[in-house]
Scaffold this active site. Sequence first.
Site, PDB file in Angstrom:
ATOM      1  N   CYS A 392     -24.487 -49.760 -14.897  1.00 52.64           N
ATOM      2  CA  CYS A 392     -24.493 -48.303 -14.805  1.00 52.64           C
ATOM      3  C   CYS A 392     -24.322 -47.850 -13.352  1.00 52.64           C
ATOM      4  CB  CYS A 392     -25.753 -47.746 -15.448  1.00 52.64           C
ATOM      5  SG  CYS A 392     -25.528 -46.050 -15.976  1.00 52.64           S
ATOM      6  N   HIS A 524     -25.671 -49.994 -20.680  1.00 56.96           N
ATOM      7  CA  HIS A 524     -26.849 -50.822 -20.367  1.00 56.96           C
ATOM      8  C   HIS A 524     -26.978 -51.931 -21.411  1.00 56.96           C
ATOM      9  CE1 HIS A 524     -28.828 -48.221 -17.304  1.00 56.96           C
ATOM     10  NE2 HIS A 524     -28.082 -47.296 -17.883  1.00 56.96           N
ATOM     11  N   GLU A 526     -28.683 -54.501 -21.443  1.00 52.54           N
ATOM     12  CA  GLU A 526     -30.031 -55.090 -21.543  1.00 52.54           C
ATOM     13  C   GLU A 526     -30.833 -54.545 -22.718  1.00 52.54           C
ATOM     14  OE1 GLU A 526     -28.883 -53.429 -18.962  1.00 52.54           O
ATOM     15  OE2 GLU A 526     -30.218 -51.829 -18.315  1.00 52.54           O
TER      16      GLU A 526
HETATM   17  N1  GLN Z   1     -27.286 -42.126 -11.739  1.00 54.30           N
HETATM   18  C1  GLN Z   1     -26.131 -42.572 -12.419  1.00 54.30           C
HETATM   19  C2  GLN Z   1     -25.628 -41.595 -13.463  1.00 54.30           C
HETATM   20  O1  GLN Z   1     -26.350 -40.707 -13.857  1.00 54.30           O
HETATM   21  C3  GLN Z   1     -26.379 -43.920 -13.061  1.00 54.30           C
HETATM   22  C4  GLN Z   1     -27.364 -43.826 -14.186  1.00 54.30           C
HETATM   23  C5  GLN Z   1     -27.975 -45.151 -14.539  1.00 54.30           C
HETATM   24  O2  GLN Z   1     -27.862 -46.112 -13.796  1.00 54.30           O
HETATM   25  N2  GLN Z   1     -28.661 -45.187 -15.655  1.00 54.30           N
HETATM   26  O3  GLN Z   1     -24.535 -41.713 -13.906  1.00 54.30           O
END
Ligand code: GLN
Length: 586
Positions: A392, A524, A526
């Site tokens: 992410c 994500h 995970e």
């Molecule tokens: N802050 C970034 C976004 O909002 C990444 C978010 C995250 O890593 N969950 O896109």
Amino acid sequence: MSSPWIVAPTQHWNPADLPVHVSAIKIDPYMNIDAGTMAPTEHGECFVLDDGGEVDLDLGNYERYLNVTLTREHNITTGKIYQHVINRERQGKYLGRTVQVVPHITDAIQDWIERVARIPVDDTGEEPEVCIIELGGTVGDIESAPFIEAMRQLRRRAGKGNFMQIHVSLIPVIGGEQKTKPTQAAIREARSSGLAPDLIACRCSEALTPTTINKIAMFCQVEPEDVVQVVDVGLTYRVPLLLEQQNLVSLLTTTLQLDQITIPPHLYSKGQNTWARWKSLVHAATTLHDEVKVTLVGKYTSLHDSYLSVTKSLEHAAMHCGRKLVLEWVDSSDLEQETAKSNPASYHRAWHMVCTANGIIVPGGFGTRGTEGMIAAANWARTRKVPYLGICLGMQIAVIEFARNVCGLTEATSEEFSEEAEKAKEPIIVFMPEIDKQTMGGNMRLGIRPTVFQQNTGWSKLRELYGQPDQILERHRHRYEVNNKYVAQLEEAGLPFVGKDTAGERMEVVELKEHPWFVGVQYHPEYLSRVLKPSKPYLGFIAAACGSLERLLEANKKGISLANNFTNHIEQDFDKLKLTNGEATA
Ligand code: GLN
């Protein structure tokens, strides 16, 4: 000290039958509607479900251990209950009556539990027979009081033989002495609220002495065999074995009167089968010696629970590759020039961890702090050909690094890092247009969504690991995304977006071709990793860090599992068990 409860909403379920359909509800008595707006350093990771629910990390534990898919409704908070009751009040559903904590809030809690406990959570689509209800917090908390009262009433509602209360308590060791007073006080408090435990689970750093057990039994009004020890162990997968050794199954059987139920033979063998597999897993995991060193570069490293699913996924993948995971934590701001001046020791320690890692992971995160340190770590991994996994924010970081150092866009940044977003000169990462800037909570791009592998991705190692599908499903949680305006330039310079959303407009996966493993995913992975089914991005990353990715891919191609890998050990062990125990055969 949290107090999980077990309630069986229906009477027809089977004791020794592990594949009985089990669901789980976590109650967090705080006022927040959900965990989405809470700092991970305060409350640990925010876990994300298929339906986009942003929930307490314990739901991740339940999904992983029970192999189920839960919904946002499986996490109850005071905020959710009050919102529900207040909405009903505004709709005139209480017919002019005075709305009160008792009975309206307490009834709402019980109705919610009864309804949600029946939602099918596994691939059979069948209604669960058992629901584990974990009530977080500490006995005596003001905010827990309505939930305690609701549980007292629920016990009556469920009826005898359908409800079991397990009180979890800590036994501290002070000056070498095991102290039972906090437990005694907590149980006394719970009893004064009308709740008596059927079983007391004692968290402890060392085995309890018979004197301690007898003391707890005596002063808490339970039998000594109803005092179960949950001793700290290096490997959490051993806990079910420890509980079984202490006769937990027979305690459950007696309290919930399970012996009156006939167990269908096929379910019995399925249960035995699962249990045998679990024992093999624990045995195999304790025999791992070779290490793989991974450095995690993030901003919430002061509380390791902030990255719970990430660390579990790394562990799953490492076990699969037959390695013991050695995880080093680096606060990303320690890699920045500022720290070199203000705290040279931390700066050098941090860089030492990065430079000596077999693999570098930059997980998800929010805000500006530490992002320059993350970019520096991504640069090290890319240029030194060290395996890199960006999750992410970690994917966005990898793209910014590439834009700056390969495309020559030296001012490349994310709108998230600039105080005035419109002033960012090279906004490589931008705010997603549909996201509301005024409100917070539940409004990011959330939950399970498809990623489509692109036409020319025959070479993608990640896609190969997934089994060459056209598309995959993974869970998301983000507000920012790669700016479409730069995609062509980045791809021409050698950073292909091998996975995109179904419309081809959202960049989901980047992967460098000429690199042992340089992968960034906007999702994500995970949240869907399981101990016997490690998440593919994590598996590829760890295999590359162990130098065994090629072998893994080769084995995958031939449809066989990696020789001498962890899963093989488990299967071999399991086969041996089958030979010695006829009942373990499915
Ligand atoms: N802050 C970034 C976004 O909002 C990444 C978010 C995250 O890593 N969950 O896109």
